[in-house]
Enzyme design. Structure first.
Site, short mmCIF file in Angstrom:
data_model
loop_
_atom_site.label_atom_id
_atom_site.label_comp_id
_atom_site.label_asym_id
_atom_site.label_seq_id
_atom_site.Cartn_x
_atom_site.Cartn_y
_atom_site.Cartn_z
N CYS A 111 42.55 28.52 63.36
CA CYS A 111 41.90 28.93 64.61
C CYS A 111 42.89 29.44 65.66
O CYS A 111 42.48 30.11 66.61
CB CYS A 111 41.08 27.79 65.17
SG CYS A 111 39.76 27.23 64.07
N HIS A 248 39.85 29.48 72.52
CA HIS A 248 39.18 29.42 71.23
C HIS A 248 37.81 28.78 71.40
O HIS A 248 37.67 27.76 72.08
CB HIS A 248 40.02 28.62 70.24
CG HIS A 248 39.31 28.33 68.96
ND1 HIS A 248 38.75 29.34 68.19
CD2 HIS A 248 39.03 27.16 68.32
CE1 HIS A 248 38.17 28.79 67.14
NE2 HIS A 248 38.32 27.49 67.19
N ASN A 278 31.81 28.94 65.98
CA ASN A 278 33.26 28.91 65.83
C ASN A 278 33.67 29.88 64.73
O ASN A 278 33.38 29.67 63.56
CB ASN A 278 33.69 27.47 65.48
CG ASN A 278 35.19 27.33 65.28
OD1 ASN A 278 35.93 28.30 65.15
ND2 ASN A 278 35.65 26.08 65.24
#
Length: 321
Positions: A111, A248, A278
């Site tokens: 990520c 993020h 996500n």
């Protein structure tokens, strides 16, 4: 000398899966998912590959920058979900874009991948090796998710976001920090192909994302604000000097916790996870593109970008738009 983002682009798969759609697969509800994550829907591939999404996002970023593919010196793809080990996604993207002058390779920091790739491009350009770069975060996480596990299948989405950057004399990236803690990598992992050859036969693990949600949450709320404070100190700035924190997009409660620790208004923390979930390395560049195309990023604005995820990896950078 630094680098400046002069073009953005993003692409999502056509198929949108709502929380109500997921109630047909696992025991959950729209209210349960929204309350714990802030996510309402996500886009899921029905055939689009990581390369497909990356190429489309790159084409849009080049168009936004007013550049052609043959002007790209460096092509970096951040991903943890490629369709094949070799060739790299970056080389496939290079071929389809006909970016014949670019050197291309992949980078996996999960990520935090896009941010690490952006900082890698900065280092190459700062060193005088290259003058321009195309950086894309692209994921098809839906193939890594156990769709019977409500703890993970509700979280992730597919997509790609890209930026085109060039050398600049003023502004651009002002500073960055990166960190890794491999000793804690087991809290978020996904196994790959097991070792099988005439001399070894290792039992295979299910190749799905496995996550200790409590540990990941605690890590993010603690380490991300610390990383942001570190890069702000590096650049002689304070949280109050920042116009927007582009983080993020993992969980809205994490973003709220980070805003609280930094003592900043949550309005300075844009979100799109309610629509896309996500998307790992694609999260930050997709959000950047949305903000850019909505006219919310004005010349001279000070931004903090911060990514965090498996590895464990985390980092932040400060830039002038």
């Amino acid at each position: 000398m630094s680098i400046k983002i002069i073009g953005t682009g993003s692409t999502l798969p056509e198929k949108c899966v709502t929380n109500n759609d997921l109630t047909k697969l696992v025991e959950t509800s729209d209210e349960w998912i929204r309350e714990r994550t802030g996510i309402g829907s996500r886009h899921v591939s029905t055939g689009e590959t990581v390369t497909d999404l990356a190429v489309s996002a790159c084409e849009k970023a080049l168009a936004d920058a007013g550049k052609s593919a043959d002007q790209v010196d460096l092509l970096l793809v951040a991903t943890c979900s490629p369709e094949c080990g070799i060739p790299s996604v970056a080389c496939q993207v290079q071929s389809r874009l006909v970016a014949s002058n670019a050197v291309a390779f992949d980078l996996n920091a999960a990520c935090a991948g896009f941010l690490f790739a952006l900082n890698t491009a900065w280092a190459y350009i700062e060193a005088g090796v290259y003058r321009s770069a195309l950086i894309v975060g692209a994921e098809v996480l839906s193939k890594l998710v156990d769709w019977t596990d409500r703890g993970t299948c509700i979280l992730f989405g597919d997509g790609a976001g890209a930026v085109y950057v060039e050398k600049c004399e003023q502004g651009g990236i002002l500073g960055f920090v990166q960190h890794s803690d491999g000793s804690r990598g087991e809290v978020l992992k996904c196994d790959s192909r097991a070792l099988k050859n005439p001399y070894a036969d290792v039992p295979a693990q299910a190749p799905y994302v496995q996550m200790d949600g409590r540990e990941v949450f605690a890590f993010a709320v603690r380490q991300v604000p610390a990383g942001i404070q570190e890069v702000l100190e590096q650049t002689g700035m304070a949280p109050e000097d920042i116009d927007m924190f582009v983080l993020h997009q993992a969980n809205y409660r994490i973003i709220e916790g980070i805003a609280k620790r930094l003592k900043q208004d949550i309005a300075k923390f844009p979100v799109n996870l309610n629509k896309v979930g996500n998307m790992s390395s694609a999260a930050i560049p997709v959000l950047l593109d949305e903000l850019n195309r909505a006219g919310r990023l004005q010349k001279g604005m000070k931004l903090v970008l911060s990514g965090f995820g498996a590895g464990l990896t985390w980092g932040a950078c400060v830039l002038t738009w």
